[in-house]
Design a protein around this motif. Structure first.
Motif, short mmCIF file in Angstrom:
data_model
loop_
_atom_site.label_atom_id
_atom_site.label_comp_id
_atom_site.label_asym_id
_atom_site.label_seq_id
_atom_site.Cartn_x
_atom_site.Cartn_y
_atom_site.Cartn_z
N LEU A 109 -21.51 -0.87 103.96
CA LEU A 109 -22.70 -0.21 103.46
C LEU A 109 -22.91 1.04 104.54
N GLY A 110 -21.78 1.47 105.55
CA GLY A 110 -21.88 2.46 106.08
C GLY A 110 -22.62 2.08 107.38
N ASN A 111 -23.15 0.84 107.76
CA ASN A 111 -23.56 0.66 109.00
C ASN A 111 -22.65 0.65 110.33
N THR A 112 -22.99 1.06 111.20
CA THR A 112 -22.34 1.00 112.33
C THR A 112 -22.92 -0.21 113.25
N PRO A 113 -22.13 -0.79 114.16
CA PRO A 113 -22.70 -1.86 115.11
C PRO A 113 -24.18 -1.33 115.71
N LEU A 114 -24.42 0.11 115.90
CA LEU A 114 -25.62 0.31 116.70
C LEU A 114 -26.78 0.38 115.57
N HIS A 115 -26.51 0.64 114.15
CA HIS A 115 -27.39 0.61 113.25
C HIS A 115 -28.10 -0.87 113.10
N LEU A 116 -27.13 -1.85 113.31
CA LEU A 116 -27.68 -3.38 113.22
C LEU A 116 -28.38 -3.64 114.28
N ALA A 117 -28.09 -3.20 115.52
CA ALA A 117 -28.80 -3.64 116.89
C ALA A 117 -30.21 -2.95 116.81
N ALA A 118 -30.32 -1.49 116.22
CA ALA A 118 -31.52 -1.07 116.00
C ALA A 118 -32.23 -1.61 115.03
N CYS A 119 -31.64 -2.35 114.05
CA CYS A 119 -32.55 -2.82 112.96
C CYS A 119 -33.15 -3.98 113.47
N THR A 120 -32.35 -4.86 114.35
CA THR A 120 -32.91 -6.06 114.80
C THR A 120 -33.76 -6.10 116.39
N ASN A 121 -33.85 -4.77 116.48
CA ASN A 121 -34.60 -4.17 117.91
C ASN A 121 -34.05 -4.94 119.25
N HIS A 122 -32.55 -4.81 119.35
CA HIS A 122 -32.09 -5.49 120.30
C HIS A 122 -31.69 -4.48 121.26
N VAL A 123 -32.89 -3.99 122.31
CA VAL A 123 -32.69 -2.93 123.21
C VAL A 123 -31.36 -3.01 124.20
N PRO A 124 -31.14 -4.00 124.65
CA PRO A 124 -30.00 -4.32 125.63
C PRO A 124 -28.64 -3.83 124.70
N VAL A 125 -28.52 -4.50 123.73
CA VAL A 125 -27.42 -4.31 122.99
C VAL A 125 -27.15 -2.56 122.55
N ILE A 126 -28.27 -1.85 122.27
CA ILE A 126 -27.94 -0.47 122.11
C ILE A 126 -27.71 0.46 123.24
N THR A 127 -28.11 -0.40 124.58
CA THR A 127 -27.79 0.67 125.60
C THR A 127 -26.26 0.25 125.81
N THR A 128 -25.93 -0.92 125.66
CA THR A 128 -24.39 -1.24 125.99
C THR A 128 -23.44 -0.61 125.04
N LEU A 129 -23.93 -0.43 123.76
CA LEU A 129 -23.11 0.39 122.60
C LEU A 129 -23.21 1.79 123.29
N LEU A 130 -24.24 2.41 123.69
CA LEU A 130 -24.38 3.82 123.81
C LEU A 130 -23.49 4.07 125.08
N ARG A 131 -23.31 3.15 126.06
CA ARG A 131 -22.27 3.35 127.30
C ARG A 131 -21.17 3.05 126.81
N GLY A 132 -20.83 2.47 125.66
CA GLY A 132 -19.44 2.09 125.07
C GLY A 132 -18.76 3.04 124.30
N GLY A 133 -19.69 4.26 124.12
CA GLY A 133 -19.35 5.27 123.32
C GLY A 133 -19.86 5.53 121.93
N ALA A 134 -20.85 4.94 121.50
CA ALA A 134 -21.40 4.99 120.32
C ALA A 134 -22.05 6.15 120.07
N ARG A 135 -21.97 6.84 118.85
CA ARG A 135 -22.56 7.95 118.85
C ARG A 135 -24.01 8.17 119.09
N VAL A 136 -24.68 9.26 119.51
CA VAL A 136 -25.85 9.07 119.76
C VAL A 136 -26.74 9.92 118.79
N ASP A 137 -26.33 10.57 117.78
CA ASP A 137 -27.17 11.34 116.96
C ASP A 137 -28.21 10.46 116.18
N ALA A 138 -27.90 9.30 115.85
CA ALA A 138 -28.72 8.45 115.16
C ALA A 138 -28.46 7.10 115.03
#
Length: 234
Positions: A109-138
């Motif tokens: 469906l075009g979702n990245t792991p970051l999309h799914l963490a955001a949809c479910t409001n998992h803030v610590p996971v978003i932080t970990t994904l950003l540190r791991g190289g997830a794109r920060v544009d959206a």
């Protein structure tokens, strides 16, 4: 004998498994996937996704140490990292990233792991994904960023619905960590320093009123940052 997994190729170079850069792991995994998994490997790949989905940290760790490809997807394009991110399991997310999981891989469906963490409001996971190289544009295809999510979370906290002092303090701390990582990736160091100051103030709080004050300051900071973001996008 058992077929060699893609990790064996890397280990033959005399480099300890723990020292292999994640980028090289992902590249080797892509090469291996083109050949297609054997029956035994396919079973291990399915077990890895199921273990990530059921928060089974020990099984995930064992399968990864055995060389199971963390980037392998099911028929809907979902990887173990998609499942772990959606479930909010920060430990499994970090483990998968350490073993070469791609934080920007998209499902069917075009979702990245970051999309799914955001949809479910998992803030610590978003932080970990950003540190791991997830794109920060959206965070999602609607164009939301970590700033939008932080604002939504802070609005809920400001309503003050039956949250204990420790629970509010922890949530505010997690939001600050997420925004620090996000702004650091954007190179906005001056704003990051403001967050460092708020984090220090939060650590010194001992009453609900003091925590509420930091929460209000963080909400104002987030609103201002969103306005700046809109201006930058024009």
């Amino acid at each position: 004998g058992a077929p060699l997994g893609y990790l064996h190729v890397l280990w033959q170079r005399g480099e300890p498994a723990g020292k292999i850069p994640a980028r090289r792991l992902r590249r080797a995994a892509r090469l291996h996937r083109r050949l297609g998994p054997t029956g035994k490997e396919a079973h291990a790949l399915k077990r890895l996704r199921e273990a990530a989905n059921s928060n089974d940290l020990d099984t995930v760790q064992q399968l990864l140490e055995d060389g199971t490809d963390p980037c392998a997807a099911d028929d809907k394009g979902r990887t173990a990292l998609h499942f772990a991110s959606c479930n909010g399991n920060d430990h499994i997310v970090q483990l998968l990233l350490d073993h070469g999981a791609d934080p920007n891989q998209r499902d069917g469906l075009g979702n990245t792991p970051l999309h799914l963490a955001a949809c479910t409001n998992h803030v610590p996971v978003i932080t970990t994904l950003l540190r791991g190289g997830a794109r920060v544009d959206a965070l999602d295809r609607a164009g939301r960023t970590p700033l939008h999510l932080a604002k939504s979370k802070l609005n809920i906290l400001q309503e003050g619905f039956s949250h204990s002092l420790e629970a509010v303090r922890l949530e505010v701390k997690q939001i600050i960590q997420m925004l620090r990582e996000y702004l650091d990736r954007l190179g906005r160091h001056e704003q990051k320093e403001q967050l460092d100051d708020l984090c220090s103030r939060l650590q010194m709080t001992s009453t609900k009123e003091q925590v509420d004050e930091v929460t209000d300051l963080l909400a104002s900071f987030t609103s201002l940052s969103l306005q700046m973001q809109k201006m930058d996008n024009r």
